[in-house]
Design a protein around this motif. Structure first.
Motif, mmCIF file in Angstrom:
data_model
loop_
_atom_site.group_PDB
_atom_site.id
_atom_site.type_symbol
_atom_site.label_atom_id
_atom_site.label_comp_id
_atom_site.label_asym_id
_atom_site.label_seq_id
_atom_site.Cartn_x
_atom_site.Cartn_y
_atom_site.Cartn_z
ATOM 1 N N GLY A 83 31.462 -90.351 36.485
ATOM 2 C CA GLY A 83 31.149 -89.787 37.805
ATOM 3 C C GLY A 83 31.175 -88.271 37.815
ATOM 4 O O GLY A 83 30.402 -87.637 38.536
ATOM 5 N N TYR B 284 29.412 -100.075 33.731
ATOM 6 C CA TYR B 284 30.057 -98.852 33.221
ATOM 7 C C TYR B 284 30.221 -98.970 31.698
ATOM 8 O O TYR B 284 29.981 -98.017 30.947
ATOM 9 N N VAL C 169 38.074 -99.622 45.740
ATOM 10 C CA VAL C 169 38.083 -100.790 44.846
ATOM 11 C C VAL C 169 39.487 -101.179 44.399
ATOM 12 O O VAL C 169 39.654 -101.996 43.508
ATOM 13 N N THR D 165 41.835 -99.504 42.855
ATOM 14 C CA THR D 165 42.456 -98.900 41.675
ATOM 15 C C THR D 165 43.642 -98.015 42.042
ATOM 16 O O THR D 165 44.734 -98.148 41.484
HETATM 17 N N1 PFF Z 1 35.954 -92.396 39.313
HETATM 18 C C1 PFF Z 1 35.207 -92.905 38.200
HETATM 19 C C2 PFF Z 1 34.190 -91.879 37.784
HETATM 20 O O1 PFF Z 1 34.085 -90.842 38.425
HETATM 21 O O2 PFF Z 1 33.487 -92.113 36.822
HETATM 22 C C3 PFF Z 1 34.541 -94.211 38.505
HETATM 23 C C4 PFF Z 1 35.491 -95.220 39.034
HETATM 24 C C5 PFF Z 1 36.623 -95.558 38.313
HETATM 25 C C6 PFF Z 1 35.274 -95.770 40.258
HETATM 26 C C7 PFF Z 1 37.544 -96.447 38.831
HETATM 27 C C8 PFF Z 1 36.175 -96.660 40.792
HETATM 28 C C9 PFF Z 1 37.304 -96.973 40.065
HETATM 29 F F1 PFF Z 1 38.157 -97.809 40.555
#
Ligand code: PFF
Length: 516
Positions: A25, A106, A241, A243
């Motif tokens: 991201g 991913y 989500v 996390t």
């Molecule tokens: N934040 C991660 C990124 O920027 O690539 C993507 C991500 C990781 C989204 C974990 C959601 C999550 F729970």
């Protein structure tokens, strides 16, 4: 009951939370979002979104996880009990399931990154990096329904990504996730800073930086830029989500959550800026070398990383060092994020189905890998793009909205701010409450409505023009399936833990026909 796992140290938790936030991201998505939304015009909405929604929501999720100290289904079930009439446990399943859905694509993007690490030692993409990526490497088909064959290299590397993730999460919070965060995050920061300074020192880099930093106030009236900025913050800070909630649930009793939330949000933003500077400086240098403007040389969308950056590297001094460094950074950043995507469901299954962590992780990784296979066909890039769009623009936003509605509208968010204030130095109050109970839910509702309307009025922004049936199958249907699975899990886990299932089985095998 076995004691709940805990982080070994505060810094271990912080680095793991930042590890989750900093990922594809920041390095892959942020620069192309900024680029597509007018460069300088994007930064102001982005900072506002980070301050009004990102950081307050990280704090919200940290406080919720720490206050309830359980997996998501249990948290939402207990919250529903406070309200008394409706069971919202399904949100606690929907979010972790969505996280696995995200992890599946991913992992495939990470497999491409993996491949490009090797390639970059010899600049193996040749003179035409676009042709290499789309044709020679992925051999992308013309439509999401034209599957073609599986790409064996992508499949094998995806299996490696899943294997590494499994290995880390299998070892538990303290022995696996925390160790990974402590090793990878300082290393990543060092590599990114080296890369940034090197790229900025290239001739022509300044033009790229101007494109990133020159504000364009007129474009602030364009609602789409705001929607992209809030969407990007949501994705980047791993919100909606489960996390962050799950990670915070492993904190020891007296831990400062407010401080950690600010640090996580700020560090995530800092990483995005560093990679934005690095990529835009690279674009500027490349444009200067070709005697063109930045706008002329860039491939928009996800291909920025796999087409434009390789092309730029090819013409640069030290490419054989900085190329591998760039793709390795991307890989490390992605690995610490993917392991965080596995944690909510791992915690949920361990707790609600009463199976060991190791079994949960193994089942989850096997299922995730199977789902990943969908994206390793020739149509993979297209189906992946749709999955990415739906999970980022609908799934995560809806997940976040539901949790805010339950905690802030059905209940009151005061129990969270009271909790955060009891254990943290910096006190929060009405500004935070306004952000989480009014501003962010409203923004989320506007975004969800605009995204739905946008889908019906035009095609997706990347690689445009998908047939409606493809959006239905790889987008809507997948989301519906996740909701359905969540509802089934709620029904199933409410009454039937493993013991009751075993009981039924024993009765059945005793010849009583399964009627306990
Ligand atoms: N934040 C991660 C990124 O920027 O690539 C993507 C991500 C990781 C989204 C974990 C959601 C999550 F729970």
């Amino acid at each position: 009951m076995a004691k709940r796992e805990q982080w070994g140290s505060r810094i271990g938790f912080l680095l793991s939370a930042v590890g989750s936030a900093v990922g594809l991201g920041n390095i892959w998505r942020f620069p192309y979002q900024a680029y597509e939304n007018g460069g300088g015009a994007f930064l102001i909405p982005y900072f506002i979104a980070a301050l009004t929604a990102g950081i307050p929501l990280v704090l919200f999720e940290f406080s919720l996880g720490h206050r309830m100290r359980a997996g998501l289904p249990t948290i939402f079930r207990r919250l529903s009990k406070r309200n008394g009439y409706r069971n919202w446990e399904w949100i606690g399943w929907f979010q972790p399931l969505l996280a696995i859905f995200i992890a599946a694509f991913y992992a495939v993007i990470l497999s491409w990154v993996f491949y490009y690490i090797g390639l970059s030692f010899t600049l193996g993409w040749g003179a035409d990096s676009g042709r290499f990526f789309f044709k020679n490497f992925l051999n992308v088909s013309d439509s999401p329904f034209e599957f073609g064959s599986v790409n064996a290299v992508v499949l094998a590397l995806t299996a490696c990504v899943w294997f590494i993730s499994w290995l880390i999460v299998f070892r538990g919070i303290k022995g696996g996730v925390e160790v990974a965060g402590k090793i990878f995050m300082p290393l990543l920061a060092l590599m990114m800073v080296i890369l940034m300074f090197h790229q900025v020192s290239l001739p022509g880099a300044a033009a790229g930086l101007n494109a990133l930093f020159e504000p364009d106030f007129r474009r602030l009236t364009d609602i789409n830029i705001w929607i992209s900025a809030y969407g990007q913050v949501f994705f980047s800070m791993s919100l909606g989500v489960g996390t962050m909630i799950t990670y915070a649930s492993y904190l020891p009793k007296e831990s400062d959550v407010t401080n950690n939330a600010f640090l996580t949000g700020l560090l995530d933003t800092a990483f995005s800026l560093v990679s934005g500077i690095m990529i835009f400086a690279t674009l500027g240098a490349m444009a200067a070398a070709q005697g063109l403007t930045v706008r002329d040389v860039v491939e928009g969308g996800p291909a920025l990383t796999f087409v434009t950056v390789p092309e730029a590297l090819s013409g640069m001094p030290g490419a054989r060092i900085f190329g591998p460094l760039f793709f390795l950074s991307l890989f490390i950043a992605g690995m610490t994020s993917i392991i965080s995507l596995l944690e909510p469901l791992t915690a949920a299954m361990t707790e609600r189905l009463k199976i060991s962590r190791r079994k949960s992780v193994s089942v989850i990784c096997a299922a995730g890998f199977l789902l990943s296979i969908l994206y390793t066909f020739r149509s993979g890039l297209l189906t992946l793009d749709i999955a990415d769009y739906f999970s980022g623009n609908f799934g995560m936003l809806a997940g976040g909205l539901c949790e805010l509605i339950l905690v802030c509208w059905v209940l009151k968010p005061d129990f969270l701010s009271d909790h955060a204030n009891r254990i943290s130095d910096f006190k929060i109050g009405s500004v935070w409450k306004f952000c989480v109970s009014a501003l962010t839910p409203l923004v989320l509702i506007v975004m969800l409505s605009a995204n739905i309307a946008g889908l019906f009025s035009s095609s997706l922004p990347n690689y445009g023009g998908y047939p409606a049936a493809a959006l239905f199958v790889f987008g809507w249907l997948m989301m519906a399936l996740l909701v359905l699975l969540a509802a089934v899990a709620q029904k199933f886990s409410a009454k039937r833990t493993k013991e009751t299932l075993l009981h039924i089985w024993e009765e059945f095998s005793d010849g009583k026909g399964g009627k306990p």
